[in-house]
Design a protein around this motif. Structure first.
Motif, short mmCIF file in Angstrom:
data_model
loop_
_atom_site.label_atom_id
_atom_site.label_comp_id
_atom_site.label_asym_id
_atom_site.label_seq_id
_atom_site.Cartn_x
_atom_site.Cartn_y
_atom_site.Cartn_z
N MET A 107 3.10 5.12 -3.05
CA MET A 107 2.93 6.52 -2.64
C MET A 107 4.28 7.13 -2.23
SD MET A 107 1.11 9.16 -2.21
CE MET A 107 -0.65 8.87 -2.19
N THR A 138 -7.43 5.46 -1.96
CA THR A 138 -7.64 6.86 -1.58
C THR A 138 -8.14 7.66 -2.78
OG1 THR A 138 -5.93 6.73 0.09
CG2 THR A 138 -6.45 8.93 -0.73
N THR A 179 0.59 7.38 8.03
CA THR A 179 -0.81 7.43 7.63
C THR A 179 -1.59 6.60 8.63
OG1 THR A 179 -2.36 7.08 5.80
CG2 THR A 179 -0.55 5.51 5.95
N TYR A 215 0.84 -1.21 0.00
CA TYR A 215 0.00 0.00 0.00
C TYR A 215 0.88 1.26 0.00
CZ TYR A 215 -3.91 -2.91 1.76
OH TYR A 215 -4.88 -3.85 1.95
N LEU A 216 1.93 1.20 0.83
CA LEU A 216 2.70 2.42 1.11
C LEU A 216 3.77 2.74 0.07
CD1 LEU A 216 3.28 1.98 4.96
CD2 LEU A 216 1.41 3.14 3.82
N LYS A 262 -7.01 12.36 4.67
CA LYS A 262 -6.97 11.38 3.58
C LYS A 262 -8.36 10.80 3.36
CE LYS A 262 -4.90 6.75 3.11
NZ LYS A 262 -4.05 5.79 3.86
N GLU A 286 -2.90 12.18 7.58
CA GLU A 286 -1.47 12.03 7.31
C GLU A 286 -0.71 12.87 8.35
OE1 GLU A 286 -2.50 9.55 5.05
OE2 GLU A 286 -0.49 9.99 4.25
N TYR A 295 -2.85 3.11 -2.48
CA TYR A 295 -2.79 3.71 -1.16
C TYR A 295 -4.15 3.63 -0.46
CZ TYR A 295 -0.55 7.04 2.13
OH TYR A 295 0.04 7.64 3.22
N GLN A 296 -4.58 2.41 -0.23
CA GLN A 296 -5.87 2.11 0.42
C GLN A 296 -7.05 2.78 -0.29
OE1 GLN A 296 -4.19 3.26 4.33
NE2 GLN A 296 -4.88 1.24 4.99
N LYS A 349 -9.59 7.96 2.67
CA LYS A 349 -9.31 6.53 2.61
C LYS A 349 -10.56 5.78 2.12
CE LYS A 349 -8.01 2.81 5.77
NZ LYS A 349 -7.70 2.48 7.16
#
Lengths: 307, 450
Positions: free
Chosen positions: A49, A276, A89, A45-46, A110, A239, A273-274, A112
């Motif tokens: 980004m 977003t 996050t 996920y991370l 965010k 964030e 990123y989930q 999400k």
């Protein structure tokens, strides 16, 4: 002696350069993280980004990105204090805890999973005469874990505000004393729905998205459950950056996040990123929600400590 | 006397210090007692502070709040070890992980014979051990070894570069991107065996594969040679080919899925100019392959395409595929050939679950039972394949399969299939058995994966 002094000088210069190089290494790395019990999943996920942000910070001396996950909030606080992590996050209450304990800065909100905010719902089994929070007196409620925003802090606050006295139960077999409301942790959303459905507890609390998700609340359960109370909304996710992150990096990161929705090449990054949708500035409305959440956080801790 | 008192104090102190942990656990209301012990010098001020801290933190634990003690255990390379689906080990920075898994499928089949006997029996359909992991953040690998056939056989064996966003490159042996049912793991298929058109699937080949995905579509394409276990004693150039698949999923929710897919495949036979298609009757215990084209010689090129559609609506699902294969023969040789097949099936989870769909790879995934006693699924499939064209009489078969699946746990499943076989006169195993043989098949599978 002269020779020795020269050696010493060279040695000192080498040490100086080594230290400088080492220090520069950390300064040139942007570190992102979150609390995780599944680093393998959250890494995917991370990382996109992080790569995206790093690619837009080259002129600031950022050459590399790194992911670092913590097993719990305590470890994350320690990483923040030691300057090992730059950008986190997390959900709102974790973000506020980092702010209160380390002066971390809340950067942007965010969206999400495409949601700007969410809220807590209280559920019970249909036909068990629980229609409002005060009906929980002398009964048991299941929450997720003590780090959860919508399945711990908010429900506790709602119950405290309703004048209820809370009591932590070590096991589901235990009963609260008198008119106290006994709360217990299930550690997962599916367990919350299952325990309520099976009558192991009288009620449960989690967020509105958990209610819709079949993995967390199967359709067959949902038909037999009843929502008897809803909280106000909260920002979905925040964030956070460490307090002593250099200002130019903070500003650039904020700008990258706020503008990412306008970059067609970043669609993959946002999706990874989930899911977003975008990020937005912490405006007055969000600040009001954050202030409400701060009151919740402090009041919940205050009440628990005074028990 | 003073000595005795001193001695008793020391014993008292020792006993108390030994008992502190249990006292802290048992009762947090110790502060008055601690004050007394400090005053009579049984414990020092420092010890008093430590115990009070421990008691305070334990009080928090009694409220369900984690103690806010900063442990010094913060190694960034600390490992997370999980044993849920197999053994999984990963670092907290996500840069490396390793897991071991496997699958066991034990089949039994009873054949209600028609014209000729088929041997009933049992077999280990699959007994596989699977290793996979990641190193240096962006390099992944997988090594699956199959022991089901009585000898070790390499299945997925590849390394992969994952350094791009939503895409990766794999080098090694893996399934060529072709056909939804073929690409869905055997752990997660609705029926014990894939439908008849699977005879045209490309299967596992050694090559290079590119995979990518977006929110509602996937794309995969690869360049492949032959499989790992091809006959190395054969001289001459291996066949090689290109294969690609794309899927579009306008709806992909937990209980609602709409999937469209298309696959294309091209193979240049090079010096391996013989092609053979043959298939068992959706049951693997028997070795009888009614459908068999025999060795088709002088094949120069092979083209295949497949179309896919699947939908999930709550506990109901529907899936269908059509596959066509065209063989181009050498100039001056025999005619070109076309074969085709298709299947369609519906399934219903009477316990309310939905078939799980993996949008990142455009295929179906593991079903998780919602109830303690597991999930029950009923399914019905029709499939056909026609291997007769021109001078080749490989036969045509229509089959009807009724499936009953009991998902006891997410990783444990019992499957039961009844298959009604309807072979035509040419479905004779290339002359090996009598054609127009229409047996009924009753079969079961016990499956566990980890």
């Amino acid at each position: 002696m002269y020779l020795f002094r020269n050696y010493l000088l060279v040695f000192n210069i080498l040490i100086f350069f080594q230290v400088s190089i080492f220090a520069n290494n950390r300064d040139s790395i942007l570190v992102i993280g979150k609390v995780s019990n599944n680093p393998q999943k959250h890494y995917s996920y991370l990382k996109p980004m992080l790569n995206y942000a790093v690619s837009h910070m080259k002129d600031l001396g950022i050459k590399k990105g790194k992911v670092l996950m913590a097993r719990d909030n305590n470890q994350m606080i320690q990483y923040l204090q030691e300057g090992k992590i730059d950008w986190i996050t997390e959900s709102i209450f974790s973000a506020l805890i980092y702010q209160q304990t380390t002066n971390a800065e809340l950067l942007v909100r965010k969206w999400k999973k495409h949601s700007p905010n969410y809220y807590t719902i209280f559920i019970s089994k249909k036909g068990n005469d629980i229609n409002q929070l005060t009906d929980l007196k002398g009964r048991k409620i299941v929450l997720e874990d003590p780090g959860s925003s919508t399945a711990f802090y908010v429900p506790l606050m709602e119950m405290i505000n309703a004048g209820l006295t809370l009591e932590f139960l070590h096991s589901v077999e235990k009963k609260p004393s008198g008119n106290n409301v006994g709360y217990i942790f299930a550690n997962s959303e599916i367990n919350i729905a299952t325990w309520v459905f099976k009558g192991l507890v009288d009620a449960g609390a989690y967020n509105n998205e958990d209610w819709k998700k079949v993995d967390h609340t199967p359709v067959v359960f949902r038909k037999k459950l009843n929502i008897f109370h809803k909280s106000d909304t909260l920002p979905r996710s925040i964030e956070v950056v460490r307090n002593d992150l250099p200002d130019p990096i903070k500003k650039r990161l904020k700008s990258i996040l706020l503008n990412i929705e306008n970059d067609p090449s970043a669609r993959n990054v946002l999706f990874a990123y989930q899911k977003t949708k975008k990020f937005d500035e912490i405006n007055e409305d969000i600040n009001n929600e954050l202030n409400r959440a701060r009151i919740v956080l402090n009041k919940v801790h205050e009440n628990l400590n005074s028990l | 006397m003073t000595m005795i008192i001193q001695c008793l104090k020391k014993i008292n102190k020792l006993i108390f210090l030994i008992l502190i942990p249990s006292l802290v656990q048992a009762n947090s209301d110790l502060k008055p007692l601690l004050e007394v012990l400090k005053e009579n010098e049984t414990i020092s001020s420092e010890q008093f502070e430590k115990i009070v801290d421990a008691v305070d933190n334990n009080d928090k634990n009694n409220l369900g709040i984690p103690a806010q003690i900063n442990t010094k255990k913060n190694d960034e390379k600390e490992l997370l070890i999980k044993i849920d689906n197999g053994l999984k080990i990963s670092t907290y920075d996500g840069s490396a992980n390793f897991s071991v898994g496997g699958r066991m499928m034990i089949d039994t089949a009873y054949y209600s014979d028609d014209k000729q006997p088929i041997g009933d029996g049992t077999e280990f359909r699959r007994a596989r051990i699977e290793f996979n992991g990641k190193m240096y953040e962006v390099w992944s690998y997988q090594l699956d070894v199959e022991f089901g056939g009585g000898s070790a056989d390499a299945k997925e064996v590849f390394l992969s570069y994952d350094g791009f966003t939503n895409k990766r490159i794999k080098i090694g042996q893996n399934k060529a991107p072709f056909s939804l049912e073929e690409l869905t793991s055997s752990k997660h298929t609705t029926f014990m065996e894939n439908a008849l058109p699977n005879v045209f699937a490309i299967g596992r080949r050694v090559g290079i594969l590119y995979e990518s995905y977006q929110e509602n579509w996937t794309f995969a394409a690869g360049f492949f040679g032959e499989s790992f276990d091809n006959d190395v004693s054969k001289e001459g150039d291996e066949s090689w080919g290109l294969s690609g698949r794309t899927t579009f999923t306008p709806v992909s929710e937990d209980t609602k899925v709409l999937h469209f897919g298309a696959s294309l495949n091209y193979f240049d036979q090079e010096d391996n100019s013989e092609v053979r298609f043959r298939s068992r009757p959706e049951s693997h215990v028997t070795d009888t392959r009614y459908l068999d084209t025999g060795k088709i010689k002088d094949v120069e090129k092979q083209y295949s395409y497949g179309l896919e559609f699947a939908a999930v609506l709550g506990p109901f699902s529907f899936q269908t595929e059509y596959i066509n294969t065209h063989l181009e023969r050498k100039i001056g040789g025999a005619d070109d050939l076309d074969f085709f097949g298709y299947y369609m099936y519906g399934s219903w989870f009477i316990t309310g679950e939905s078939r799980a769909y993996k949008s990142k790879s455009g295929k179906f995934d593991r079903v998780k039972p919602l109830n303690e006693f597991g999930a029950i699924e009923l399914a019905l499939r029709y499939s056909m394949v026609d291997l007769t064209n021109g001078s080749v009489t490989g036969g045509e078969t229509d089959q009807y399969t009724f499936g009953l699946n009991w998902y006891i746990k997410p990783n444990i499943k019992i499957m039961g299939n009844y298959v009604r076989v309807d072979n035509d006169i040419n479905a004779d195993e290339d002359g090996g058995v009598i054609g127009d043989d229409d047996p009924n098949i009753w079969q079961m599978r016990f499956q566990l994966d980890f």
